[in-house]
Design a protein around this motif. Structure first.
Motif, mmCIF file in Angstrom:
data_model
loop_
_atom_site.group_PDB
_atom_site.id
_atom_site.type_symbol
_atom_site.label_atom_id
_atom_site.label_comp_id
_atom_site.label_asym_id
_atom_site.label_seq_id
_atom_site.Cartn_x
_atom_site.Cartn_y
_atom_site.Cartn_z
ATOM 1 N N ARG A 128 0.588 -0.936 -0.482
ATOM 2 C CA ARG A 128 -0.301 0.397 -0.399
ATOM 3 C C ARG A 128 1.223 1.009 -0.017
ATOM 4 N NH1 ARG A 128 -3.919 0.789 4.901
ATOM 5 N NH2 ARG A 128 -2.974 1.796 5.659
ATOM 6 N N GLY A 129 1.879 1.083 0.665
ATOM 7 C CA GLY A 129 2.674 2.314 0.716
ATOM 8 C C GLY A 129 3.684 3.083 -0.621
ATOM 9 N N LEU A 130 3.706 1.910 -1.750
ATOM 10 C CA LEU A 130 4.085 2.345 -3.396
ATOM 11 C C LEU A 130 3.505 2.923 -3.127
ATOM 12 C CD1 LEU A 130 5.098 -1.571 -4.249
ATOM 13 C CD2 LEU A 130 6.836 0.328 -3.220
ATOM 14 N N THR A 131 1.328 3.312 -3.151
ATOM 15 C CA THR A 131 0.826 3.869 -3.625
ATOM 16 C C THR A 131 0.067 4.785 -3.109
ATOM 17 O OG1 THR A 131 -0.849 2.144 -3.503
ATOM 18 C CG2 THR A 131 0.911 1.971 -5.861
ATOM 19 N N SER A 132 0.364 4.846 -1.652
ATOM 20 C CA SER A 132 -0.627 5.647 -0.780
ATOM 21 C C SER A 132 -0.424 6.548 -0.193
ATOM 22 C CB SER A 132 -0.461 4.570 0.055
ATOM 23 O OG SER A 132 0.010 4.804 0.878
ATOM 24 N N ASN A 133 0.870 7.201 -0.344
ATOM 25 C CA ASN A 133 1.936 8.262 -0.684
ATOM 26 C C ASN A 133 2.007 8.107 1.508
ATOM 27 O OD1 ASN A 133 2.772 9.324 -2.707
ATOM 28 N ND2 ASN A 133 0.986 10.121 -3.173
ATOM 29 N N ARG A 134 1.801 7.911 1.527
ATOM 30 C CA ARG A 134 1.602 7.268 3.434
ATOM 31 C C ARG A 134 2.485 7.143 3.627
ATOM 32 N NH1 ARG A 134 -3.288 4.780 6.184
ATOM 33 N NH2 ARG A 134 -1.987 5.087 7.464
ATOM 34 N N SER A 135 4.167 8.349 4.665
ATOM 35 C CA SER A 135 5.004 7.668 4.851
ATOM 36 C C SER A 135 4.593 5.951 6.136
ATOM 37 C CB SER A 135 5.963 8.693 5.306
ATOM 38 O OG SER A 135 4.857 8.875 6.586
ATOM 39 N N ASP A 136 3.639 5.913 6.584
ATOM 40 C CA ASP A 136 3.983 5.045 7.698
ATOM 41 C C ASP A 136 3.727 4.124 6.951
ATOM 42 O OD1 ASP A 136 1.231 6.215 7.001
ATOM 43 O OD2 ASP A 136 0.060 5.791 9.480
ATOM 44 N N ASP A 137 3.597 3.455 6.068
ATOM 45 C CA ASP A 137 3.533 2.680 5.398
ATOM 46 C C ASP A 137 4.411 2.319 4.368
ATOM 47 O OD1 ASP A 137 0.863 2.519 5.976
ATOM 48 O OD2 ASP A 137 -0.460 3.012 3.862
ATOM 49 N N ASN A 139 7.903 2.404 5.635
ATOM 50 C CA ASN A 139 9.064 2.081 6.642
ATOM 51 C C ASN A 139 8.451 0.344 6.553
ATOM 52 O OD1 ASN A 139 10.551 1.419 8.631
ATOM 53 N ND2 ASN A 139 11.869 3.158 8.221
ATOM 54 N N GLU A 140 9.393 -0.628 6.940
ATOM 55 C CA GLU A 140 8.939 -1.917 7.574
ATOM 56 C C GLU A 140 9.100 -1.991 8.869
ATOM 57 O OE1 GLU A 140 9.901 -6.539 7.892
ATOM 58 O OE2 GLU A 140 10.374 -5.312 5.738
ATOM 59 N N ASP A 141 9.942 -1.044 9.543
ATOM 60 C CA ASP A 141 9.970 -1.273 11.088
ATOM 61 C C ASP A 141 9.420 -0.113 12.120
ATOM 62 O OD1 ASP A 141 13.110 -2.223 10.846
ATOM 63 O OD2 ASP A 141 13.834 -0.003 11.008
ATOM 64 N N VAL A 142 8.213 0.681 11.163
ATOM 65 C CA VAL A 142 7.358 1.558 11.345
ATOM 66 C C VAL A 142 6.197 0.700 10.915
ATOM 67 C CG1 VAL A 142 6.397 3.533 11.159
ATOM 68 C CG2 VAL A 142 8.520 3.788 10.912
ATOM 69 N N VAL A 143 5.649 0.321 10.114
ATOM 70 C CA VAL A 143 4.866 -0.658 10.221
ATOM 71 C C VAL A 143 5.260 -1.880 11.268
ATOM 72 C CG1 VAL A 143 3.966 -3.120 8.771
ATOM 73 C CG2 VAL A 143 4.681 -0.564 7.549
ATOM 74 N N ARG A 144 5.888 -2.410 11.101
ATOM 75 C CA ARG A 144 6.054 -3.349 12.473
ATOM 76 C C ARG A 144 5.516 -2.719 13.857
ATOM 77 N NH1 ARG A 144 6.980 -8.292 10.960
ATOM 78 N NH2 ARG A 144 8.771 -7.900 8.889
ATOM 79 N N ALA A 145 6.060 -1.413 14.196
ATOM 80 C CA ALA A 145 5.960 -0.632 15.639
ATOM 81 C C ALA A 145 3.959 -0.690 15.587
ATOM 82 C CB ALA A 145 6.582 -0.056 15.664
ATOM 83 N N ARG A 146 3.377 -0.212 14.207
ATOM 84 C CA ARG A 146 1.992 0.053 14.630
ATOM 85 C C ARG A 146 1.260 -1.027 14.542
ATOM 86 N NH1 ARG A 146 1.393 2.334 8.836
ATOM 87 N NH2 ARG A 146 -1.650 1.904 9.499
ATOM 88 N N ILE A 147 1.743 -2.040 14.277
ATOM 89 C CA ILE A 147 1.096 -2.798 15.014
ATOM 90 C C ILE A 147 1.376 -3.905 15.902
ATOM 91 C CG2 ILE A 147 1.329 -6.129 14.127
ATOM 92 C CD1 ILE A 147 1.768 -5.293 11.244
ATOM 93 N N VAL A 148 2.689 -3.817 16.256
ATOM 94 C CA VAL A 148 2.926 -3.800 18.010
ATOM 95 C C VAL A 148 2.114 -3.359 18.599
ATOM 96 C CG1 VAL A 148 4.348 -4.052 20.019
ATOM 97 C CG2 VAL A 148 5.294 -5.434 17.886
ATOM 98 N N GLU A 149 1.887 -2.043 18.263
ATOM 99 C CA GLU A 149 0.817 -0.820 19.027
ATOM 100 C C GLU A 149 -0.711 -1.164 19.742
ATOM 101 O OE1 GLU A 149 0.393 2.900 21.002
ATOM 102 O OE2 GLU A 149 1.681 1.686 21.099
ATOM 103 N N TYR A 150 -0.848 -0.996 18.283
ATOM 104 C CA TYR A 150 -2.141 -1.827 17.884
ATOM 105 C C TYR A 150 -2.442 -2.754 19.401
ATOM 106 C CZ TYR A 150 -5.989 -4.381 15.997
ATOM 107 O OH TYR A 150 -7.109 -5.063 16.587
#
Length: 195
Positions: A128-137, A139-150
């Motif tokens: 999704r990050g390839l097309t969404s222009n969302r920086s949080d999508d 970076n893999e480290d950020v993605v994994r941190a969001r999942i842990v936070e969830y």
């Protein structure tokens, strides 16, 4: 009235499936983010209160958000039900929501949780990050941190509703149609025939 909370970590397909549920069952989408923007844009007393906190970089207090939810419920007295998006995120919010709904002579009917393995979530979000222009999508480290936070934040909310037998896991892998079929199986008995 049917009140649904659709749970799932980032990338689980909540947005897509919420739209499908709204289309099929005629529930009203209750997004706390949208509510905040609307109340602030309309310069309502609750919106102005929320703006004060946001201007200071603070989270909007639960009681302000609950007030906005109350207004939305009151302005839709003939609704078949609501699908809650982005709320509750903590046990305190779940308890406050339960109290509000009890005052309105209704309750959360079910919490459906889209279950997707972490590696699949990471893959979906990076794609999704390839097309969404969302920086949080992107970076893999950020993605994994969001999942842990969830998982850290929402696990207690899941436990809260599980105590009342209202929490159900739904397989969040497969095609959009397959996943929607599983959600529909849960909702058909609660909501009845589609709108």
């Amino acid at each position: 009235m049917v009140n649904l909370i659709l749970f799932g970590p980032p990338g689980s397909g909540k947005g897509t499936q919420s739209a499908n549920i709204i289309d099929k069952y005629g529930l009203i989408h209750l997004s706390t983010g949208d509510l905040l923007r609307s109340e602030i844009g309309n310069k309502t007393p609750l919106g102005m209160e929320a703006q004060k906190f946001m201007d200071q970089g603070l989270l909007v207090p639960d009681e302000v958000v609950i007030g906005m939810i109350s207004s939305k419920l009151d302005s839709n007295p003939d609704a078949r039900g609501f699908i809650f998006d982005g709320f509750p995120r903590t046990t305190a919010q779940a308890e406050a929501l339960d109290k509000l709904l009890a005052l309105k002579k209704t309750a959360i009917s079910v919490v459906l949780s889209l279950e997707v393995p972490e590696e699949e979530l990471v893959k979906r979000l990076l794609n999704r990050g390839l097309t969404s222009n969302r920086s949080d999508d992107a970076n893999e480290d950020v993605v994994r941190a969001r999942i842990v936070e969830y998982h850290n934040k929402t696990a207690p909310v899941a436990d809260h509703y599980a105590k009342f037998g209202k929490f159900k896991k739904v397989k969040g892998e497969g095609t959009v149609e397959e996943i929607f079929g599983l959600l529909s199986n849960e909702l058909d008995t609660l909501v009845g025939q589609p709108a």
